[in-house]
Design an enzyme around this catalytic site. Structure first.
Site, PDB file in Angstrom:
ATOM      1  N   ASP A   1       0.889  -1.159   0.000  1.00 42.82           N
ATOM      2  CA  ASP A   1       0.000   0.000   0.000  1.00 42.82           C
ATOM      3  C   ASP A   1       0.927   1.209   0.000  1.00 42.82           C
ATOM      4  O   ASP A   1       1.493   1.570   1.033  1.00 42.82           O
ATOM      5  CB  ASP A   1      -0.894  -0.005   1.237  1.00 42.82           C
ATOM      6  CG  ASP A   1      -1.828   1.194   1.283  1.00 42.82           C
ATOM      7  OD1 ASP A   1      -2.097   1.798   0.230  1.00 42.82           O
ATOM      8  OD2 ASP A   1      -2.278   1.541   2.394  1.00 42.82           O
TER       9      ASP A   1
ATOM     10  N   GLU B   1      -1.467  -1.561  -4.573  1.00 44.44           N
ATOM     11  CA  GLU B   1      -2.707  -0.796  -4.705  1.00 44.44           C
ATOM     12  C   GLU B   1      -2.489   0.341  -5.696  1.00 44.44           C
ATOM     13  O   GLU B   1      -1.513   1.085  -5.612  1.00 44.44           O
ATOM     14  CB  GLU B   1      -3.136  -0.249  -3.347  1.00 44.44           C
ATOM     15  CG  GLU B   1      -4.493   0.415  -3.374  1.00 44.44           C
ATOM     16  CD  GLU B   1      -4.990   0.781  -1.996  1.00 44.44           C
ATOM     17  OE1 GLU B   1      -5.244   1.985  -1.785  1.00 44.44           O
ATOM     18  OE2 GLU B   1      -5.142  -0.112  -1.147  1.00 44.44           O
TER      19      GLU B   1
ATOM     20  N   ASP C   1      -2.639   0.812   7.059  1.00 42.93           N
ATOM     21  CA  ASP C   1      -1.888   0.728   5.803  1.00 42.93           C
ATOM     22  C   ASP C   1      -1.294  -0.673   5.654  1.00 42.93           C
ATOM     23  O   ASP C   1      -1.177  -1.196   4.546  1.00 42.93           O
ATOM     24  CB  ASP C   1      -0.761   1.765   5.775  1.00 42.93           C
ATOM     25  CG  ASP C   1      -1.260   3.169   6.034  1.00 42.93           C
ATOM     26  OD1 ASP C   1      -1.516   3.884   5.057  1.00 42.93           O
ATOM     27  OD2 ASP C   1      -1.413   3.521   7.216  1.00 42.93           O
TER      28      ASP C   1
END
Length: 181
Positions: free
Chosen positions: A8, A68, A141
């Site tokens: 992420d 992501e 996260d």
């Protein structure tokens, strides 16, 4: 399948999650964050992201990176910073020979919870159940990154070619009219 690294990306906090994927079973090998909020130099932050991703790859030997994708933001500066963080993470993975796949946040949430608008907390709770995690990281996260790796695991479970060929049901039907009755 093998080991999958999920990222992420972020310039203040970068989450990472690593799973081992064997047939239909997954286990969590590592989950955490790289905390960058106290680093003032934006270029040093990018170097630290590159170094940490390279270190995770060397330590766990994943075959794939699931990252992501950026989401739309009205703040162009935020998008630029996020894109740079994503880019150096991808560069680290490619330099080590990993395959790279980007996933939209909604797709990641959908694959983990069955609901594309799930909250970060719902994603974390589902991951805890799925992977038998007794303790969740403080920063979401980290679980977002773990969710990207889990999403990639599920995409690899699809029958060969379906995920790559068709981007929608309509496209799939057009490509495979013989499968529709």
């Amino acid at each position: 399948m093998g080991v999958i690294l999920g990222i992420d990306p972020g310039t203040n906090v970068m989450g990472y999650g690593i799973i081992d994927s064997v047939k239909n079973k997954m286990s969590c090998l590592a989950v955490g964050v790289l905390e960058l909020s106290k680093v003032g130099d934006p270029y040093l932050k990018l170097k630290m992201i590159f170094d940490r991703v390279s270190s995770l790859i060397s330590g766990y030997n994943p075959q794939a990176l699931a990252i992501e994708a950026q989401f739309y933001s009205k703040n162009a500066q935020s998008m630029l910073k996020l894109g740079r963080a994503q880019g150096v993470a991808i560069a680290a993975a490619v330099s080590k020979g990993l395959s790279v796949t980007e996933y939209e946040p909604r797709k990641i949430k959908m694959s983990v919870t069955g609901y594309g608008n799930a909250t970060k907390e719902q994603v974390a709770a589902m991951l805890a159940r799925m992977l038998n995690l007794t303790e969740l990281p403080d920063k979401l996260d980290a679980t977002d990154a773990l969710a990207a790796a889990v999403c990639h695991h599920y995409q690899l479970q699809l029958p060969m070619g379906i995920a790559a060929e068709a981007k929608s049901w309509k496209a799939f039907i057009n490509q495979h009219p013989d499968r529709v009755k």
